[in-house]
Scaffold this motif. Sequence first.
Motif, PDB file in Angstrom:
ATOM      1  N   PHE A 103       0.812  -1.212   0.000  1.00 31.97           N
ATOM      2  CA  PHE A 103       0.000   0.000   0.000  1.00 31.97           C
ATOM      3  C   PHE A 103       0.849   1.268   0.000  1.00 31.97           C
ATOM      4  CE2 PHE A 103      -2.849  -3.104   2.262  1.00 31.97           C
ATOM      5  CZ  PHE A 103      -3.695  -3.289   1.182  1.00 31.97           C
ATOM      6  N   VAL A 104       0.309   2.279  -0.654  1.00 33.05           N
ATOM      7  CA  VAL A 104       0.897   3.615  -0.702  1.00 33.05           C
ATOM      8  C   VAL A 104      -0.213   4.594  -0.347  1.00 33.05           C
ATOM      9  CG1 VAL A 104       1.809   5.396  -2.256  1.00 33.05           C
ATOM     10  CG2 VAL A 104       2.699   3.066  -2.378  1.00 33.05           C
ATOM     11  N   ASN A 112      -7.011   9.678  -4.595  1.00 35.04           N
ATOM     12  CA  ASN A 112      -6.278   8.666  -5.359  1.00 35.04           C
ATOM     13  C   ASN A 112      -4.893   8.439  -4.772  1.00 35.04           C
ATOM     14  OD1 ASN A 112      -8.308   8.149  -7.220  1.00 35.04           O
ATOM     15  ND2 ASN A 112      -7.627   9.751  -8.626  1.00 35.04           N
ATOM     16  N   ILE A 113      -4.258   7.376  -5.189  1.00 35.96           N
ATOM     17  CA  ILE A 113      -2.906   7.050  -4.742  1.00 35.96           C
ATOM     18  C   ILE A 113      -1.993   8.261  -4.943  1.00 35.96           C
ATOM     19  CG2 ILE A 113      -2.208   6.072  -6.976  1.00 35.96           C
ATOM     20  CD1 ILE A 113      -0.656   3.928  -5.355  1.00 35.96           C
ATOM     21  N   ASP A 114      -1.149   8.540  -3.964  1.00 36.12           N
ATOM     22  CA  ASP A 114      -0.187   9.630  -4.062  1.00 36.12           C
ATOM     23  C   ASP A 114       0.953   9.157  -4.957  1.00 36.12           C
ATOM     24  OD1 ASP A 114       1.739  11.594  -3.769  1.00 36.12           O
ATOM     25  OD2 ASP A 114       1.395  11.861  -1.621  1.00 36.12           O
ATOM     26  N   VAL A 115       0.924   9.581  -6.194  1.00 34.57           N
ATOM     27  CA  VAL A 115       1.872   9.085  -7.196  1.00 34.57           C
ATOM     28  C   VAL A 115       3.310   9.396  -6.782  1.00 34.57           C
ATOM     29  CG1 VAL A 115       2.509   9.172  -9.629  1.00 34.57           C
ATOM     30  CG2 VAL A 115       0.114   9.320  -8.984  1.00 34.57           C
ATOM     31  N   ASP A 116       3.521  10.487  -6.072  1.00 38.66           N
ATOM     32  CA  ASP A 116       4.878  10.859  -5.652  1.00 38.66           C
ATOM     33  C   ASP A 116       5.477   9.886  -4.649  1.00 38.66           C
ATOM     34  OD1 ASP A 116       4.850  13.107  -7.284  1.00 38.66           O
ATOM     35  OD2 ASP A 116       4.052  14.419  -5.711  1.00 38.66           O
ATOM     36  N   GLN A 117       4.649   9.048  -4.035  1.00 41.00           N
ATOM     37  CA  GLN A 117       5.156   8.088  -3.049  1.00 41.00           C
ATOM     38  C   GLN A 117       5.354   6.680  -3.621  1.00 41.00           C
ATOM     39  OE1 GLN A 117       3.455   8.085   0.932  1.00 41.00           O
ATOM     40  NE2 GLN A 117       2.419  10.031   0.550  1.00 41.00           N
ATOM     41  N   ILE A 118       4.983   6.472  -4.877  1.00 41.51           N
ATOM     42  CA  ILE A 118       5.040   5.118  -5.437  1.00 41.51           C
ATOM     43  C   ILE A 118       6.466   4.586  -5.497  1.00 41.51           C
ATOM     44  CG2 ILE A 118       4.698   3.757  -7.552  1.00 41.51           C
ATOM     45  CD1 ILE A 118       2.133   5.321  -8.033  1.00 41.51           C
ATOM     46  N   GLU A 119       7.395   5.393  -5.970  1.00 39.90           N
ATOM     47  CA  GLU A 119       8.767   4.899  -6.163  1.00 39.90           C
ATOM     48  C   GLU A 119       9.381   4.374  -4.870  1.00 39.90           C
ATOM     49  OE1 GLU A 119      11.682   6.463  -9.113  1.00 39.90           O
ATOM     50  OE2 GLU A 119      10.337   8.194  -9.134  1.00 39.90           O
ATOM     51  N   SER A 120       9.055   5.018  -3.754  1.00 40.50           N
ATOM     52  CA  SER A 120       9.634   4.593  -2.477  1.00 40.50           C
ATOM     53  C   SER A 120       9.133   3.220  -2.044  1.00 40.50           C
ATOM     54  CB  SER A 120       9.334   5.623  -1.390  1.00 40.50           C
ATOM     55  OG  SER A 120       7.941   5.715  -1.152  1.00 40.50           O
ATOM     56  N   ASN A 140      -3.213  10.533 -12.051  1.00 37.08           N
ATOM     57  CA  ASN A 140      -2.238  11.118 -12.973  1.00 37.08           C
ATOM     58  C   ASN A 140      -1.472   9.988 -13.659  1.00 37.08           C
ATOM     59  OD1 ASN A 140       0.061  12.253 -14.204  1.00 37.08           O
ATOM     60  ND2 ASN A 140       0.116  13.950 -12.745  1.00 37.08           N
ATOM     61  N   MET A 141      -2.003   9.548 -14.794  1.00 37.62           N
ATOM     62  CA  MET A 141      -1.433   8.379 -15.463  1.00 37.62           C
ATOM     63  C   MET A 141      -0.126   8.698 -16.187  1.00 37.62           C
ATOM     64  SD  MET A 141      -3.136   5.794 -14.625  1.00 37.62           S
ATOM     65  CE  MET A 141      -2.418   4.627 -15.785  1.00 37.62           C
TER      66      MET A 141
END
Length: 375
Positions: A103-104, A112-120, A140-141
């Motif tokens: 989970f993020v 929606n999912i915080d795209v800025d946190q996905i990479e971590s 933000n696809m």
Amino acid sequence: MTNIPPVDLARQYKLISTPVETAVLDILSSGRYIGGTVVTDFEQQFADYIKVRECVSCNSGTDALYLALRALNIGKGDEVITSPFTFIATAEAVNLVGATPIFVDIDPDTFNIDVDQIESAITPKTKAIIPVHLFGQPVNMTQVMEIAQKYNLFVIEDCAQATGAEWDGKKVGSIGHIGAFSFFPTKNLGACGDGGAVTTHDSTLAAKIKMLKEHGSRVRYCHEDIGVNSRLDAIQAAILQIKLSYLDRWNEQREEIAKCYQTLLSPLPYLQLPQALSGGKHVWNQYTIRLPDQQQDTQLYRDLVREKLQKMGIISMIYYPLPLHLQPVYQNLGYQKGQFPVSETVCNQVLSLPMFPDLTFEEQQQVAYGLKDCL
């Protein structure tokens, strides 16, 4: 003063009752209830609408996610990144193939999912990302696909609540490797029962999904894999064909209702209105407000407002009261309370107001003035 439900499917049915009844009776008379040209015609029409090469229908949005994961060979030992603020089916499908949901946290404005946190959250075990276009709001696809390309990950769009939504001029379900749709009756495009679909530009993936949904069989009684029975029946396909022709109009009506709510409810103290993300087209499957308690972070304030609204005949819904990482079934994943603070806070504050295309202006006023009275 009339009671206002969250969704009024009976009202929608009155609008399309004649063509629906004709289509259903035609199928009943034909004796062909499973498969057939009605189903394949709907698949082609839906593919054309989403602007993809392939659409494979199935019996639910949950199965659409499951079949997508199976087609991508995601399974035991793999990790799939998604949001903890969504219906459990998103993560449940990951578990059903033997993989682990990771989970993020979410963005407080879009849900929606915080795209800025996905990479971590990406590890060597990560195989895919499932962005959820929640409440009709597209993720933000552009960013999601850039991350996926950088790390060689698959992207499965969970479009269950967002049929017709767009990001950067493209329909959701056409941007990732696979799109998964639900046709549950309350969705923007809803059947009169369960239903779902998978969309993709990849004909090889589509062929595998078709095989898996038919007991792992391409040729009758010859089974090359362990599959499932996940077919969309002909009656549901016929109803969806009719409703698809109304979908854009209905989505436009939803947008007008959302704009009206924004006007009627702005500004009000102790109330945060939903925002449409720049670059996307929101289709407002839900109109979800936040009611922050100014004294402490509990759901008591929200629940009191909801109770008062109900006494006024205004029925609201809570999507979702408990984030996935705190669900009993996911305690084995080791997540702790406080780990995803935005999701946890939002779960205590969200309230979805009545939202459906035939909601009248008078009813919108009744909802808005009732909410003002409560606040």
